[in-house]
Write a protein that holds these residues in place. Sequence first.
Motif, PDB file in Angstrom:
ATOM      1  N   GLY A   1     -10.070   4.213 -14.213  1.00 14.18           N
ATOM      2  CA  GLY A   1      -9.412   4.459 -12.948  1.00 14.18           C
ATOM      3  C   GLY A   1      -7.960   4.843 -13.030  1.00 14.18           C
ATOM      4  N   LEU A   2      -7.444   5.239 -11.892  1.00 11.39           N
ATOM      5  CA  LEU A   2      -6.053   5.664 -11.769  1.00 11.39           C
ATOM      6  C   LEU A   2      -5.386   4.853 -10.687  1.00 11.39           C
ATOM      7  CD1 LEU A   2      -3.910   7.832 -12.572  1.00 11.39           C
ATOM      8  CD2 LEU A   2      -4.738   9.159 -10.647  1.00 11.39           C
ATOM      9  N   ILE A   3      -4.227   4.314 -10.974  1.00 13.78           N
ATOM     10  CA  ILE A   3      -3.448   3.572  -9.987  1.00 13.78           C
ATOM     11  C   ILE A   3      -2.455   4.528  -9.359  1.00 13.78           C
ATOM     12  CG2 ILE A   3      -1.837   1.661  -9.639  1.00 13.78           C
ATOM     13  CD1 ILE A   3      -3.028   0.445 -12.194  1.00 13.78           C
ATOM     14  N   GLU A   4      -2.497   4.670  -8.069  1.00  9.51           N
ATOM     15  CA  GLU A   4      -1.612   5.591  -7.371  1.00  9.51           C
ATOM     16  C   GLU A   4      -1.010   4.895  -6.153  1.00  9.51           C
ATOM     17  OE1 GLU A   4      -0.872   8.446  -8.485  1.00  9.51           O
ATOM     18  OE2 GLU A   4      -2.541   9.279  -9.618  1.00  9.51           O
ATOM     19  N   THR A   5       0.113   5.381  -5.694  1.00  9.92           N
ATOM     20  CA  THR A   5       0.720   4.796  -4.505  1.00  9.92           C
ATOM     21  C   THR A   5       0.966   5.836  -3.418  1.00  9.92           C
ATOM     22  OG1 THR A   5       2.888   5.037  -5.548  1.00  9.92           O
ATOM     23  CG2 THR A   5       1.831   2.885  -5.686  1.00  9.92           C
TER      24      THR A   5
ATOM     25  N   ASP B   1       4.051  11.367 -14.727  1.00  9.13           N
ATOM     26  CA  ASP B   1       3.624  12.186 -13.591  1.00  9.13           C
ATOM     27  C   ASP B   1       2.227  12.723 -13.871  1.00  9.13           C
ATOM     28  OD1 ASP B   1       3.272  13.875 -11.478  1.00  9.13           O
ATOM     29  OD2 ASP B   1       5.214  14.880 -11.656  1.00  9.13           O
ATOM     30  N   PHE B   2       1.227  11.922 -13.546  1.00  9.77           N
ATOM     31  CA  PHE B   2      -0.143  12.319 -13.834  1.00  9.77           C
ATOM     32  C   PHE B   2      -0.595  13.446 -12.907  1.00  9.77           C
ATOM     33  CE2 PHE B   2      -4.687  11.856 -14.548  1.00  9.77           C
ATOM     34  CZ  PHE B   2      -4.719  11.563 -15.898  1.00  9.77           C
ATOM     35  N   GLU B   3      -0.040  13.509 -11.709  1.00 15.36           N
ATOM     36  CA  GLU B   3      -0.412  14.560 -10.756  1.00 15.36           C
ATOM     37  C   GLU B   3      -0.042  15.929 -11.306  1.00 15.36           C
ATOM     38  OE1 GLU B   3      -2.107  16.110  -7.369  1.00 15.36           O
ATOM     39  OE2 GLU B   3      -2.122  14.042  -8.086  1.00 15.36           O
TER      40      GLU B   3
ATOM     41  N   LEU C   1      -6.687   7.770  -1.751  1.00 17.01           N
ATOM     42  CA  LEU C   1      -7.972   8.188  -1.202  1.00 17.01           C
ATOM     43  C   LEU C   1      -8.833   8.865  -2.269  1.00 17.01           C
ATOM     44  CD1 LEU C   1      -6.795   9.522   2.265  1.00 17.01           C
ATOM     45  CD2 LEU C   1      -8.480   7.702   1.897  1.00 17.01           C
ATOM     46  N   GLU C   2      -8.196   9.670  -3.113  1.00 14.73           N
ATOM     47  CA  GLU C   2      -8.926  10.329  -4.201  1.00 14.73           C
ATOM     48  C   GLU C   2      -9.531   9.304  -5.152  1.00 14.73           C
ATOM     49  OE1 GLU C   2      -8.048  13.550  -7.824  1.00 14.73           O
ATOM     50  OE2 GLU C   2      -6.456  12.955  -6.432  1.00 14.73           O
ATOM     51  N   GLN C   3      -8.744   8.278  -5.467  1.00 15.02           N
ATOM     52  CA  GLN C   3      -9.239   7.247  -6.378  1.00 15.02           C
ATOM     53  C   GLN C   3     -10.329   6.398  -5.750  1.00 15.02           C
ATOM     54  OE1 GLN C   3      -8.538   7.055  -9.679  1.00 15.02           O
ATOM     55  NE2 GLN C   3      -7.756   9.030  -9.003  1.00 15.02           N
ATOM     56  N   LEU C   4     -10.179   6.095  -4.489  1.00 11.82           N
ATOM     57  CA  LEU C   4     -11.215   5.330  -3.790  1.00 11.82           C
ATOM     58  C   LEU C   4     -12.531   6.104  -3.769  1.00 11.82           C
ATOM     59  CD1 LEU C   4      -9.107   3.885  -0.835  1.00 11.82           C
ATOM     60  CD2 LEU C   4     -10.221   2.556  -2.642  1.00 11.82           C
ATOM     61  N   GLU C   5     -12.433   7.411  -3.588  1.00 10.21           N
ATOM     62  CA  GLU C   5     -13.631   8.236  -3.558  1.00 10.21           C
ATOM     63  C   GLU C   5     -14.286   8.331  -4.933  1.00 10.21           C
ATOM     64  OE1 GLU C   5     -14.919  12.868  -2.581  1.00 10.21           O
ATOM     65  OE2 GLU C   5     -12.969  12.103  -1.922  1.00 10.21           O
ATOM     66  N   GLN C   6     -13.468   8.451  -5.980  1.00 13.26           N
ATOM     67  CA  GLN C   6     -14.016   8.655  -7.315  1.00 13.26           C
ATOM     68  C   GLN C   6     -14.420   7.351  -7.997  1.00 13.26           C
ATOM     69  OE1 GLN C   6     -11.674  11.062  -9.864  1.00 13.26           O
ATOM     70  NE2 GLN C   6     -11.716  12.846  -8.524  1.00 13.26           N
ATOM     71  N   LYS C   7     -13.606   6.325  -7.799  1.00 13.13           N
ATOM     72  CA  LYS C   7     -13.834   5.081  -8.532  1.00 13.13           C
ATOM     73  C   LYS C   7     -14.169   3.889  -7.657  1.00 13.13           C
ATOM     74  CE  LYS C   7     -11.802   2.079 -12.000  1.00 13.13           C
ATOM     75  NZ  LYS C   7     -10.582   1.627 -12.674  1.00 13.13           N
ATOM     76  N   GLY C   8     -13.813   4.000  -6.395  1.00 12.12           N
ATOM     77  CA  GLY C   8     -14.083   2.901  -5.484  1.00 12.12           C
ATOM     78  C   GLY C   8     -12.983   1.879  -5.401  1.00 12.12           C
ATOM     79  N   LYS C   9     -11.877   2.112  -6.107  1.00 12.11           N
ATOM     80  CA  LYS C   9     -10.753   1.181  -6.052  1.00 12.11           C
ATOM     81  C   LYS C   9      -9.468   1.889  -6.450  1.00 12.11           C
ATOM     82  CE  LYS C   9     -11.096  -0.709 -10.751  1.00 12.11           C
ATOM     83  NZ  LYS C   9     -11.182  -1.949 -11.561  1.00 12.11           N
TER      84      LYS C   9
ATOM     85  N   LEU D   1      -9.826  10.818 -15.368  1.00 12.09           N
ATOM     86  CA  LEU D   1      -9.882  11.406 -14.032  1.00 12.09           C
ATOM     87  C   LEU D   1     -10.661  12.704 -14.131  1.00 12.09           C
ATOM     88  CD1 LEU D   1      -8.879  11.157 -11.072  1.00 12.09           C
ATOM     89  CD2 LEU D   1      -6.990  12.639 -11.729  1.00 12.09           C
ATOM     90  N   ASN D   2     -11.587  12.907 -13.172  1.00 10.18           N
ATOM     91  CA  ASN D   2     -12.386  14.134 -13.153  1.00 10.18           C
ATOM     92  C   ASN D   2     -13.048  14.400 -14.499  1.00 10.18           C
ATOM     93  OD1 ASN D   2     -11.628  14.590 -10.473  1.00 10.18           O
ATOM     94  ND2 ASN D   2      -9.823  15.780 -11.076  1.00 10.18           N
TER      95      ASN D   2
END
Length: 493
Positions: A360-364, A182-184, A370-378, A327-328
């Motif tokens: 990067g972080l893989i999330e579902t 649970d990375f969140e 959206l957070e990952q797309l903004e920070q890493k682009g994927k 992350l961050n």
Amino acid sequence: MKNNIIKVLLICTTYLCCIFNLQAKPLLTAYPDAKLERKVTLSGEEAQFVSAFNPALKKSQKFEYKTFIGDVSHFSYLIKNVASLKVIENYKDALNDAGFKVLYICSLNDCYEKREDKLLAEESSYFNVSSYYGQPHYIYAAKGEVPEAAISLFVGQYKNTTQALLTTINIKEIETGLIKADFEAFKKKVSNKIKKSTHEDLKGSADHLLLSRYPGSYIEDYQNVDYEEFSIPIGKSDKKTSTSPMLDVTGDLTRITYIANKVSTLKIYHNYVSALTKEGFETVFSCQKNECGTKRKEIQALGDKLAIKSVYNYFHQPRYQVMKNTLNEQTTYVAFFIGNYNGDSRIQLVVARTEPLVTGLIETNSDKVLEQLEQKGKASIYGILFDYDKATIKAESKEALDVIAQVMEKNKKLSLYVVGHTDDKGSPNYNVNLSKRRADAVVNALIADYGVAKERLLAQGAGPYSPVATNKNDLGRELNRRVELVERLSSSK
């Protein structure tokens, strides 16, 4: 059915049930008046059975093997005043009555040559043979066209006592999802409160908030330091110096030692790797079994780098992994060493939260994507499923498709490459083509079923060229088969 001395115990009531399990009675009863000397049961073990033996060949060529994964039981019996021949004949009859097919058998001189009397006995048994290798007999048998169960049995004699070394396996895939990452929760607050503790846990210890424990395990040792320097091995120990390449990290450090009873290192390893990979962790270094070292000291030296106390006897079937996620501008490293002793596994776990790097972080979850797309682009999406070698999306994929649609709805200016990824089985060109067809299928589903504008999506196929895990085992290949969302800076064709 023949009137055998050894009777087969059919535990389940239908063909679809397991033939035996770790809690049920053994597949075969013991020979009358046999003494159970030792027993080890392991859930989710990889078992290697000798399927042929030729004592006339060179040592490296003497054996052929069959390897299975499933729930394994090892038994060592001692039987007084009964010849090894009588014991093996009773087992043969019992296996035949149970529907097993004997795939390899040897007796007496076919099982050994004088200068290497115990070679087959030691290769086929989980336990030490000691002096019980006279008058030897060996059987390898399996049940079903696609084997659902298998056994190996070595029977040897010393003076007036016969030893039966039996291994049985209920063949099945390793269950994953038993450990949760649970990375969140970990991002918001580093806490060490135990959600589910047991009376066996070391007083004052706690599960790390990032990772749940393996079910049924307990904490044997524990250390938590707010800010500390620590060195994590990222290579196996040198044979001469017992030193390893090291990664030096500084940050919040937690070390936990767990004990898990009657479970293999392989099953625990698969669950940790699966949970962490799906939370965006990438492999820094990995080794399993002989890759971690061929001698006890080498393996122990590797595990001891993580252990609060010595690994000691828990070095059998070793598996070691270092993973990271950023992350961050904070990088989290997770390292774990798992070894087995007498059927119980000890997990040496280290979690270190350090200062910046960027991966990067893989999330579902749509917000996390959206957070990952903004920070890493994927961001990677798991749960879009296809039948083997096909590009038709299975019905179970709806939840993952819902997430992508929600991402597109929440950011109406967002355009994406939808990139298909495969494992490395088959030719690269074929896999690139397959991954493109699967990406096309995802794009078509989003357009047709969710109303996403066609110009916002572009399908691509990367095939096996960007793995997130090793392709050397089933787990790694499963994790590499994914769909990745990559932000497009322009929606123009």
